[in-house]
Scaffold this active site. Structure first.
Site, PDB file in Angstrom:
ATOM      1  N   GLY A 247       0.811  -1.225   0.000  1.00 43.21           N
ATOM      2  CA  GLY A 247       0.000   0.000   0.000  1.00 43.21           C
ATOM      3  C   GLY A 247       0.839   1.267   0.000  1.00 43.21           C
TER       4      GLY A 247
ATOM      5  N   LYS B  16      -9.067   1.872  15.101  1.00 40.13           N
ATOM      6  CA  LYS B  16      -7.710   2.259  15.527  1.00 40.13           C
ATOM      7  C   LYS B  16      -7.674   2.410  17.043  1.00 40.13           C
ATOM      8  CE  LYS B  16      -5.760   2.342  11.518  1.00 40.13           C
ATOM      9  NZ  LYS B  16      -4.855   1.260  11.172  1.00 40.13           N
TER      10      LYS B  16
ATOM     11  N   ASP C 222       0.297  -9.052   1.875  1.00 39.44           N
ATOM     12  CA  ASP C 222      -0.747  -8.113   1.481  1.00 39.44           C
ATOM     13  C   ASP C 222      -1.766  -8.896   0.656  1.00 39.44           C
ATOM     14  OD1 ASP C 222      -2.185  -5.902   0.072  1.00 39.44           O
ATOM     15  OD2 ASP C 222      -0.618  -4.643   0.917  1.00 39.44           O
TER      16      ASP C 222
ATOM     17  N   TYR D 179      -0.175   8.567  13.140  1.00 43.07           N
ATOM     18  CA  TYR D 179       0.170   9.389  11.977  1.00 43.07           C
ATOM     19  C   TYR D 179      -0.802  10.557  11.899  1.00 43.07           C
ATOM     20  CZ  TYR D 179       1.690   4.715  10.185  1.00 43.07           C
ATOM     21  OH  TYR D 179       2.198   3.456   9.987  1.00 43.07           O
TER      22      TYR D 179
ATOM     23  N   LYS E 137      -9.050   1.722   5.265  1.00 40.60           N
ATOM     24  CA  LYS E 137      -8.769   3.052   5.812  1.00 40.60           C
ATOM     25  C   LYS E 137      -9.685   4.182   5.335  1.00 40.60           C
ATOM     26  CE  LYS E 137      -5.726   4.598   2.190  1.00 40.60           C
ATOM     27  NZ  LYS E 137      -4.620   5.424   1.772  1.00 40.60           N
TER      28      LYS E 137
ATOM     29  N   TYR F  18     -13.998   3.486  11.144  1.00 44.23           N
ATOM     30  CA  TYR F  18     -12.555   3.358  10.879  1.00 44.23           C
ATOM     31  C   TYR F  18     -11.746   3.833  12.089  1.00 44.23           C
ATOM     32  CZ  TYR F  18      -7.904   4.757   9.535  1.00 44.23           C
ATOM     33  OH  TYR F  18      -6.540   4.929   9.532  1.00 44.23           O
TER      34      TYR F  18
ATOM     35  N   ILE G 175       1.674   3.758   2.337  1.00 49.04           N
ATOM     36  CA  ILE G 175       2.721   4.030   3.336  1.00 49.04           C
ATOM     37  C   ILE G 175       3.701   2.861   3.408  1.00 49.04           C
ATOM     38  CG2 ILE G 175       3.167   4.638   5.743  1.00 49.04           C
ATOM     39  CD1 ILE G 175       0.253   5.741   5.841  1.00 49.04           C
TER      40      ILE G 175
ATOM     41  N   SER H 220      -3.512   6.428  14.275  1.00 50.06           N
ATOM     42  CA  SER H 220      -3.902   7.633  13.545  1.00 50.06           C
ATOM     43  C   SER H 220      -4.270   8.753  14.508  1.00 50.06           C
ATOM     44  CB  SER H 220      -5.126   7.284  12.690  1.00 50.06           C
ATOM     45  OG  SER H 220      -5.723   8.444  12.187  1.00 50.06           O
TER      46      SER H 220
END
Ligand code: NAD
Ligand code: WQD
Length: 337
Positions: free
Chosen positions: A10, A154, A31, A178, A85, A150, A12, A125
């Site tokens: 992906g 997290k 993945d 992030y 995400k 979402y 990142i 996140s």
């Protein structure tokens, strides 16, 4: 170190592979290619200068597949990017998001434990802060109410890992929160490759610049910010990538569970980003002011001092670099991979 990189094909993950190899580490990617193209891994290998990146196409919820990966390899740590995400999609498909993100991580953690690999870096996140109580946000800032499934995944997974580390102190866990990753590798060979209409600001801007979209919709200009548009902490994806290499130090030092904000500490509004992009690319970005987007907050930027103090990591790139590299990627790859 030899690192298992889940979701490594992906956005990142692909950029992080480059920094890992640059620092002398090796990696194997797992993945399921749900939101990725294997061409990304081919290009990563080309940039690094190796024949290929070891890759297993598998879903991390597939216990048997993951067991086989661990039976055939020895890992010092896992960097866990795999997950869904898209914020808006998570509101439409909560079950799919909870199932993939939670169950995938449960299976991964269990298989890691069974193979005595208890070192993990998790992609968290800024969304876990909700509408932040303090700006700039430090790691001590209380977590907030996430407005979408979402974000909940997290926040929940952070809690799961905290409980796990408390129960078994052999685990070394780094939660990287992030902020807003944008940009691309300076080579222009890899970058962000969204499916359909981009949800995020920078890929939308680059698609307007390339002529794929007519104009940018700016979601609200009545926020309490310097120009009324939303302020965020944009971070170059290569800086984010190097933060993962730095985070491996916390694992080596056996720090238990640590949390780091990964941002620049600088907030820019939507219009600041648009202006910087126009200046750097010399391409006009027509925009229209639209109503606020549900769930958005006015301002979100961090205090990244803890990562600098403890990991020696600090963002090196500025907004102009982020715009230049995002544009370079889009220009060279109008249709993505
Ligand atoms: P991405 O979608 O580009 O990468 C995620 C990768 O995981 C994809 O390649 C996808 O195919 C894979 N994947 C998804 N579910 C899987 C499964 N069950 N098994 C195996 N592979 C699976 O996203 P990204 O932007 O690179 O984000 C990486 C991580 O960072 C994600 O966990 C994301 O939630 C988190 N994150 C991203 C941002 C952002 O703005 N991009 C911000 C904060 C946190
Ligand atoms: C940035 C700003 C928008 C698009 C999201 C997730 C967050 C994290 C990062 C994963 C906001 C405005 C956007 C557009 C606009 N991801 N905007 N027009 O919402 O800060 O964060 O990505 O963890 O969880 O929520 O990023 O890029 O969507 O928006 O005006 O077409 O740009 O309103 O102010 P956001 P974004």
């Amino acid at each position: 170190m030899n690192i298992l990189v889940t979701g490594g094909a992906g956005f990142i993950g692909s950029h992080t592979l480059i920094e890992l190899y640059k620092a002398g580490h090796t990696a194997l990617v797992v993945d399921n290619l749900y939101n990725a193209n294997p061409e990304a891994l081919r290009r990563v290998a080309e940039i690094i200068g190796i024949p290929e990146i070891p890759f297993v196409e598998a879903d991390i919820r597939d216990r048997q597949a993951l067991e086989a990966v661990f039976a055939n390899n020895r890992f010092d740590a896992c960097i866990h990017f795999a997950g869904l995400k898209a914020v808006g999609e998570s509101v439409e498909k909560p079950l799919e998001y909870y199932e993939n993100n939670l169950n995938g991580t449960f299976v991964l953690l269990d298989v890691m434990r069974r193979h005595n690999c208890k070192n993990i870096i998790f992609s968290s996140s800024a969304t876990v802060y909700g509408d932040p109580a303090i700006i700039p946000i430090t790691e001590e800032c209380p977590k907030g109410q996430c407005t979408n499934p979402y974000g909940q995944t997290k926040s929940m997974l952070e809690q799961v890992m905290m409980d796990l580390q408390k129960a078994d102190p052999d685990w070394n866990i780094v939660l990287l929160r992030y902020f807003n990753p944008i940009g691309a590798h300076p080579s222009g060979k890899i970058g962000e490759n969204p499916n359909g209409i981009p949800n995020n600001l920078m890929p939308y801007i680059t698609q307007v610049a390339i002529g794929k979209r007519e104009r940018l919709g700016v979601f609200g200009n009545d926020y309490p910010t310097h120009d009324g548009t939303g302020v965020r902490d944009y971070i170059h994806v290569m800086d984010l990538a190097s933060a993962h290499v730095a985070a491996l130090q916390a694992i080596t030092r056996k720090q238990g569970l640590t949390i780091y904000n990964i941002g620049t500490g600088q907030g820019y509004s939507v219009l600041d980003v648009v202006k910087a992009f126009i200046r750097v690319s010399k391409v006009d970005i027509p925009y229209v002011i639209m109503p606020r987007r549900a769930g958005d907050i006015a301002t979100c930027y961090c205090n990244p001092d803890k990562a600098e103090r403890e990991l020696g990591w600090k963002a090196q790139f500025g907004l102009d670099d982020m715009c230049r590299d995002a544009w370079n990627w889009q220009k060279n790859n109008p249709e993505g991979y």
